[in-house]
Design an enzyme around this catalytic site. Structure first.
Site, short mmCIF file in Angstrom:
data_model
loop_
_atom_site.label_atom_id
_atom_site.label_comp_id
_atom_site.label_asym_id
_atom_site.label_seq_id
_atom_site.Cartn_x
_atom_site.Cartn_y
_atom_site.Cartn_z
CB THR A 238 144.54 -37.44 -23.38
OG1 THR A 238 144.54 -38.51 -24.32
CG2 THR A 238 144.72 -37.97 -21.98
NE ARG A 240 142.81 -29.34 -28.74
CZ ARG A 240 144.07 -29.68 -28.43
NH1 ARG A 240 144.31 -30.60 -27.52
NH2 ARG A 240 145.08 -29.08 -29.03
CD GLU A 269 141.21 -27.22 -22.29
OE1 GLU A 269 140.78 -28.36 -22.07
OE2 GLU A 269 142.35 -27.00 -22.74
CG HIS A 288 145.01 -29.08 -22.22
ND1 HIS A 288 144.18 -28.52 -23.16
CD2 HIS A 288 145.96 -29.75 -22.92
CE1 HIS A 288 144.62 -28.83 -24.37
NE2 HIS A 288 145.70 -29.58 -24.24
CB SER A 291 152.30 -32.17 -24.47
OG SER A 291 151.94 -30.82 -24.29
C1 8YV Z 1 149.77 -28.87 -25.97
C2 8YV Z 1 147.92 -30.31 -26.89
O1 8YV Z 1 150.53 -28.70 -24.86
O2 8YV Z 1 149.53 -30.49 -28.59
C3 8YV Z 1 148.36 -30.43 -28.30
O3 8YV Z 1 147.46 -30.50 -29.16
O4 8YV Z 1 146.79 -30.46 -26.61
C4 8YV Z 1 148.82 -30.01 -25.76
O5 8YV Z 1 149.44 -31.18 -25.38
C5 8YV Z 1 149.08 -27.60 -26.24
O6 8YV Z 1 148.15 -27.71 -27.24
C6 8YV Z 1 150.08 -26.49 -26.52
O7 8YV Z 1 149.64 -25.61 -27.49
#
Ligand code: 8YV
Length: 322
Positions: A238, A240, A269, A288, A291
């Site tokens: 989860t 990168r 992606e 992805h 969040s």
């Molecule tokens: C985000 C994420 O939603 O916060 C991060 O680094 O990978 C994700 O959960 C996304 O990057 C929003 O910019």
């Protein structure tokens, strides 16, 4: 025209966040949520004192060099900052912030979902039902792997990793981890520290990756390291896509060198992900969404706003990364 600082918001954010931002700043919003090209970003940035981007907008050194001098800050709506060249920003005197903590619970939920989905063949099962291919039941139908009581290895025991560990304790999993340094004993609890990635991989049944993407972690899970995992093991990512060598992981999943994987993040992606993943049955794939809960997206927005307010008040922002 008022003299509030101008913030360029690159993507459509939750309404409550855009409204709160507008109370303190003049906002340049993107109501259609169109993905800007670099040229468009630079053009819009000419009117901005700060940018509030997502990980979908890239700020490599040459883009940062072209940002107008009036841009003082890049206040990310993300915890990951691999889309921003932090050294280049620092050199140009641009403050960079992120949104840690507030997405740890949501991301940990997705890590557990991926672990269970991969272990219990959720993709395969869902497809069978959805496509009317579910014809029968038998004792060996859709049999998967149990995670209860198994060994969970956490690569990168930061905020998200620690929440994942806590949730996994509810499944009676024993927790193993590798970090640059061990946690203090109170934080670590019963978790077992391994001083190398290799030692961790040799002692676990499930791997959950939570280290940031950076030069030193690029392609970390390569052929040699995947070979240290056993044939029934499960890999969850989860963080990168960059931490995975996709050719190596697809080969390991294909050959049965590891049992299954659950992936929420990918190199290339969304469109350019490794085609091998789409063909494998033993992967559980999500787009992805670590969040992506209402609560968390609002909290991320408020966190980015708090950072901007501190910056324009002349204070040190809480989440400065450059
Ligand atoms: C985000 C994420 O939603 O916060 C991060 O680094 O990978 C994700 O959960 C996304 O990057 C929003 O910019």
């Amino acid at each position: 025209m008022d003299n509030k600082p101008v913030v360029l918001v690159t993507r459509r954010l939750p309404a409550a966040v855009e409204q709160k931002l507008g109370e303190r700043f003049t906002t340049l919003l993107n109501p259609d949520d169109r993905l800007y090209s670099t040229a468009e970003l630079l053009e819009l940035a000419a009117q901005a004192d700060a940018i509030l981007p997502c990980h979908t907008e890239k700020f490599p050194a040459d883009t940062i060099a072209q940002l107008p001098a009036r841009v003082k800050a890049i206040a990310n709506f993300s915890v990951g900052v691999d889309h921003v060249d932090l050294d280049a920003a620092k050199q140009k005197g641009i403050i960079v912030t992120n949104t840690p903590d507030v997405l740890s619970d949501a991301t940990a939920e997705i890590a557990i979902l991926l672990m269970l989905g991969a272990a219990r063949r959720a993709s395969e099962g869902e497809r069978l039902v959805r496509n009317r291919q579910w014809k029968d039941w038998s004792p060996d139908f859709m049999v998967g792997r149990q995670t209860t009581g198994k060994r969970l290895g956490i690569l990168g025991m930061g905020r998200v990793g620690q929440v994942v560990a806590q949730r996994a304790r509810g499944f009676d999993m024993t927790i193993h981890y590798h970090n640059r340094k061990p946690l203090d004993p109170v934080q670590a609890g019963d978790a077992v520290y391994h001083d190398s990635v290799e030692a961790l991989l040799a002692n676990i049944d499930v791997l959950s990756i939570h280290c940031p993407a950076m030069e030193s972690t690029r392609g970390l899970m390569n052929r040699e390291r995947l070979a240290l995992m056993h044939a029934d093991s499960i890999l969850v990512n989860t963080s990168r896509g960059g931490v995975i060598d996709d050719d190596a992981l697809v080969a390991a999943l294909n050959s049965g060198a590891i049992g299954a994987a659950g992936l929420d993040v990918f190199n290339g992606e969304p469109d350019g992900i490794h085609p091998g993943y789409r063909k494998l049955d033993n992967v559980f794939l999500l787009p992805h969404i670590g969040s992506a809960t209402y609560e968390t997206r609002i909290a991320m927005g408020y966190r980015a706003i708090a950072n901007l307010v501190a910056i324009f008040d002349g204070d040190e922002p809480g989440d400065r990364v450059a």
